[in-house]
Design a protein around this motif. Structure first.
Motif, PDB file in Angstrom:
ATOM      1  N   LEU A  35     -25.391  13.585  16.843  1.00 30.72           N
ATOM      2  CA  LEU A  35     -25.448  12.126  16.723  1.00 30.72           C
ATOM      3  C   LEU A  35     -24.628  11.454  17.823  1.00 30.72           C
ATOM      4  O   LEU A  35     -25.056  10.448  18.399  1.00 30.72           O
ATOM      5  CB  LEU A  35     -24.945  11.691  15.342  1.00 30.72           C
ATOM      6  N   ILE A  36     -23.463  12.025  18.109  1.00 28.21           N
ATOM      7  CA  ILE A  36     -22.645  11.426  19.167  1.00 28.21           C
ATOM      8  C   ILE A  36     -23.367  11.515  20.506  1.00 28.21           C
ATOM      9  O   ILE A  36     -23.413  10.553  21.276  1.00 28.21           O
ATOM     10  CB  ILE A  36     -21.260  12.111  19.241  1.00 28.21           C
ATOM     11  N   PHE A  37     -24.009  12.657  20.733  1.00 24.41           N
ATOM     12  CA  PHE A  37     -24.754  12.812  21.984  1.00 24.41           C
ATOM     13  C   PHE A  37     -25.880  11.778  22.058  1.00 24.41           C
ATOM     14  O   PHE A  37     -26.030  11.069  23.062  1.00 24.41           O
ATOM     15  CB  PHE A  37     -25.321  14.231  22.077  1.00 24.41           C
ATOM     16  N   VAL A  53     -26.417   8.711  24.798  1.00 22.45           N
ATOM     17  CA  VAL A  53     -27.593   8.523  25.651  1.00 22.45           C
ATOM     18  C   VAL A  53     -28.152   7.109  25.459  1.00 22.45           C
ATOM     19  O   VAL A  53     -28.471   6.419  26.428  1.00 22.45           O
ATOM     20  CB  VAL A  53     -28.660   9.589  25.345  1.00 22.45           C
ATOM     21  N   TYR A  54     -28.227   6.669  24.192  1.00 27.60           N
ATOM     22  CA  TYR A  54     -28.708   5.301  23.961  1.00 27.60           C
ATOM     23  C   TYR A  54     -27.815   4.289  24.667  1.00 27.60           C
ATOM     24  O   TYR A  54     -28.282   3.339  25.274  1.00 27.60           O
ATOM     25  CB  TYR A  54     -28.754   4.976  22.462  1.00 27.60           C
ATOM     26  N   TRP A  55     -26.502   4.539  24.555  1.00 22.77           N
ATOM     27  CA  TRP A  55     -25.588   3.581  25.186  1.00 22.77           C
ATOM     28  C   TRP A  55     -25.818   3.521  26.685  1.00 22.77           C
ATOM     29  O   TRP A  55     -25.864   2.448  27.279  1.00 22.77           O
ATOM     30  CB  TRP A  55     -24.129   3.969  24.888  1.00 22.77           C
ATOM     31  N   ILE A  56     -25.991   4.693  27.305  1.00 21.28           N
ATOM     32  CA  ILE A  56     -26.193   4.713  28.760  1.00 21.28           C
ATOM     33  C   ILE A  56     -27.459   3.942  29.121  1.00 21.28           C
ATOM     34  O   ILE A  56     -27.470   3.105  30.033  1.00 21.28           O
ATOM     35  CB  ILE A  56     -26.269   6.168  29.276  1.00 21.28           C
ATOM     36  N   ILE A  57     -28.543   4.180  28.376  1.00 21.90           N
ATOM     37  CA  ILE A  57     -29.803   3.494  28.679  1.00 21.90           C
ATOM     38  C   ILE A  57     -29.621   1.986  28.537  1.00 21.90           C
ATOM     39  O   ILE A  57     -29.987   1.204  29.423  1.00 21.90           O
ATOM     40  CB  ILE A  57     -30.921   3.979  27.728  1.00 21.90           C
ATOM     41  N   CYS A  58     -29.040   1.594  27.415  1.00 25.02           N
ATOM     42  CA  CYS A  58     -28.927   0.160  27.145  1.00 25.02           C
ATOM     43  C   CYS A  58     -27.976  -0.519  28.123  1.00 25.02           C
ATOM     44  O   CYS A  58     -28.236  -1.630  28.590  1.00 25.02           O
ATOM     45  CB  CYS A  58     -28.479  -0.079  25.707  1.00 25.02           C
ATOM     46  N   PHE A  59     -26.902   0.185  28.449  1.00 25.79           N
ATOM     47  CA  PHE A  59     -25.957  -0.402  29.394  1.00 25.79           C
ATOM     48  C   PHE A  59     -26.611  -0.556  30.761  1.00 25.79           C
ATOM     49  O   PHE A  59     -26.452  -1.584  31.423  1.00 25.79           O
ATOM     50  CB  PHE A  59     -24.710   0.483  29.491  1.00 25.79           C
ATOM     51  N   ALA A  60     -27.392   0.451  31.146  1.00 25.41           N
ATOM     52  CA  ALA A  60     -28.068   0.376  32.445  1.00 25.41           C
ATOM     53  C   ALA A  60     -29.003  -0.834  32.469  1.00 25.41           C
ATOM     54  O   ALA A  60     -29.051  -1.581  33.445  1.00 25.41           O
ATOM     55  CB  ALA A  60     -28.845   1.656  32.700  1.00 25.41           C
TER      56      ALA A  60
END
Lengths: 348, 263
Positions: free
Chosen positions: A313-315, A319-326
């Motif tokens: 779940l943390i992984f 990944v979601y955070w990286i996509i959304c932040f990008a």
């Protein structure tokens, strides 16, 4: 000066000073523990959970992620066919290039090409493997890309429809928008996965992913329509009058004069709801699809890796955070670029 | 090319038969219950320059906005270059292409630079090539004295420069008629003249012009006729000499007195 401000804000009374110290301690404690768990004590290489436990000092077993990385990215897509996913996504990425070519004046044609090419590529080419095996990050991307791709033009038409002077078109647009904004996405997903096939004749089998994309597009386009309508309302009446007076008809007026300005004022909102849309795609796990988040459970049920949900779940969250932040960075950069005025001196 | 020539012939034929490029007959318009225009009759010959003045709320802007159908009228007829403007007019856009309009608030397209503002309509509506449209645009940019700012965006220009660019934008469509809706009212005083100079030059070239303006100096200098409107009616139509020295109507006298008191 900064020190003064800190003293004033956090240490102005004994109680506040105490609270500050306690909070600093708690945060530091947690940070230290997390650092140990996530990095210092983590196990990176192991074949099973037991191995990881033996070699580790109680830290995270990232070996699980590394071992299962293929599934996190490609779902249960057969190993020998994964090249299809590579080709598909590589082509999709390449298809963005024309947007950046200066000489092309009608970027909308590229967009229309995407509307046709992407789904053909995805369903005809990747679809050589049953969509039941699709999953992981690639499924998340497919749902997001297709959902956003289709909801854009539909949202624009709805926004224009809602401001139409024809009562029928206006009424239908309002009904559509309010209907889909009024029901939760989960309901739409259930409808598309369970109820729709029930009413379709048995010969007509529409793929589950297609149905989900259609349902999500309905949902997302209603929200986009409202954002775009807000942008339309921000355009001064004079812009319509000036283009009317030059002889523009509705279509060209919208395409050349109004929409470019609307996109400029709404781009950060569009970025915002696109981000929440991407996060909403995780809801497909409820109807039994294994996107990046949904695949954590089946992978953590592997007898070799039982109970690896926290790492998984943390992984997935990261990944979601990286996509959304990008995306968030991209939209704010696009916004800045759009608002940038050229520094043109006097030309002779 | 042949199309253009034929078109010109048609236009000439039209203006020679009716004699007028615009004829407005018994025009009435309401905004809800408010009767804005009352039995307005107006004829404009080709090449004629008309200045409309009057107190605010007298319907002057509404009148010229009816001529390119930015406003719809309810009663009476408006005939522009032989086409009557009605609910059934199939292609208002075709008429609008021949009728340029300049607005009080410029209304340049903020997302395009000045040159793009000028070429947009010629390229998309007149179907000119980009090159040809730019050639014409540069001509007009030079004529309104703004060529050096061609690649700037509207927000980078002063009000006077924006208004001159807006005039050039209309001219790039090579219209037969130009409508000016208080073109200098939103400008700082020191910029009024640069815009008026462009308008005077245009008038001298023989453009058919209808201007709603309070610039009486401009009216005196270029107008063939000055029209005074009050409460939705055309109260007086005179040649400028008579209009300013010896108006017939009481309300005109009153209005001129007030204007003179200011300037």
């Amino acid at each position: 000066m900064k020190l003064n401000k800190i003293r004033k804000d956090y240490f102005n009374t004994p109680l506040n000073a105490l609270m500050t110290l306690v909070m600093i301690y708690l945060i530091a404690r947690f940070a230290w523990w997390f650092l140990n768990w996530a990095i210092l004590d983590a196990v990176w290489i192991a074949d099973t959970k037991d191995q990881a436990l033996e070699s580790g000092r109680g830290g995270a077993a990232w070996a699980f992620i590394i071992n299962k990385l293929r599934f996190f990215i490609f779902g249960f897509y057969p190993k020998d066919e994964i090249w299809r996913i590579y080709v598909t996504f590589f082509t999709i990425v390449l298809s963005f290039i024309p947007y950046f070519i200066k000489g092309i004046r009608h970027k909308v044609i590229i967009f229309l090409a995407h509307i046709i090419i992407w789904p053909v590529l995805i369903f005809a080419f990747m679809g050589q493997v049953s969509t039941n095996d699709w999953g992981g990050l690639s499924l998340t991307f497919i749902l997001s890309l297709l959902g956003l791709l289709y909801s854009f033009p539909i949202g624009m038409l709805l926004a224009l429809g809602r401001r139409s002077s024809w009562p029928i078109i206006r009424g239908l647009s309002v009904a559509y928008i309010e209907f889909f904004r009024g029901i939760p996405l989960i309901t739409i997903l259930f409808m598309s996965s369970v109820v729709v096939p029930f009413f379709l004749p048995s010969q007509v089998a529409v793929d589950k992913i297609v149905r989900v994309v259609i349902g999500m597009t309905f949902f997302q386009s209603a929200y986009l329509a409202e954002v775009i309508r807000g942008g339309l309302q921000a355009i001064p009446k004079g812009q319509y009058e000036a283009s009317d007076a030059l002889g523009f008809r509705f279509g060209l007026q919208t395409y050349l004069v109004i929409m470019p300005q609307v996109l400029k004022v709404t781009i950060s909102n569009i970025g915002g709801i696109s981000i929440s849309f991407i996060k909403d795609t995780t809801l497909v796990l409820i109807i039994g699809m294994f996107d990046l988040l949904g695949i954590v459970n089946p992978l953590a049920s592997d007898s070799n890796w039982l109970g690896m949900e926290p790492e998984g779940l943390i992984f997935a969250g990261m990944v979601y955070w990286i996509i959304c932040f990008a995306i968030s960075r991209l939209t704010s950069r696009a916004e800045a670029k759009m608002n940038e005025l050229p520094d043109v001196g006097v030309i002779k | 090319m042949t199309e253009v020539i034929e078109k010109n012939r048609e236009d000439e034929a039209l203006s020679s038969t009716s004699g007028y490029i615009i004829s407005i007959d018994n025009l009435n318009k309401w905004f809800g219950d408010f009767h804005v225009l009352k039995d307005v009759n107006l004829t404009v010959a080709k090449g004629e320059r008309i200045v409309i003045c009057g107190p605010s709320g007298s319907g002057k802007s509404t009148l010229i906005r009816c001529i390119n159908r930015l406003e719809k009228h309810q009663k009476g007829t408006i005939n522009v270059m032989g086409n009557e403007l009605t609910e059934n007019t199939k292609d208002v856009s075709a008429i609008r292409q021949e009728v340029g309009m300049v607005f009080q608030s410029f209304n340049l397209f903020p997302h395009l630079n000045i040159l793009q503002n000028l070429t947009l309509a010629p390229v998309w509506i007149r179907k000119m090539s980009q090159k040809e449209a730019e050639k014409i645009a540069w001509q007009y940019l030079k004529r309104v004295n703004i060529a050096e700012h061609a690649l700037k965006f509207p927000s980078q220009l002063s009000g006077g420069q924006q208004q001159r660019a807006a005039i050039a934008r209309s001219l790039c469509m090579q219209p037969k008629i130009m409508l000016f809706d208080e073109p200098t009212s939103a400008l700082d005083p020191e910029m009024v003249n640069e815009v008026l100079d462009v308008m005077v030059k245009l008038a001298e070239e023989g453009m058919t012009m209808i201007c709603v303006t309070h610039e009486m100096g401009f009216a005196r200098r270029v107008a063939d006729h000055v029209i005074f409107m009050d409460e939705g009616r055309i109260v007086e139509r005179q040649v400028p000499g008579k209009f300013f020295s010896n108006p017939e109507n009481e309300r005109t006298k009153e209005f001129l007195k007030q204007i003179h008191a200011i300037s």
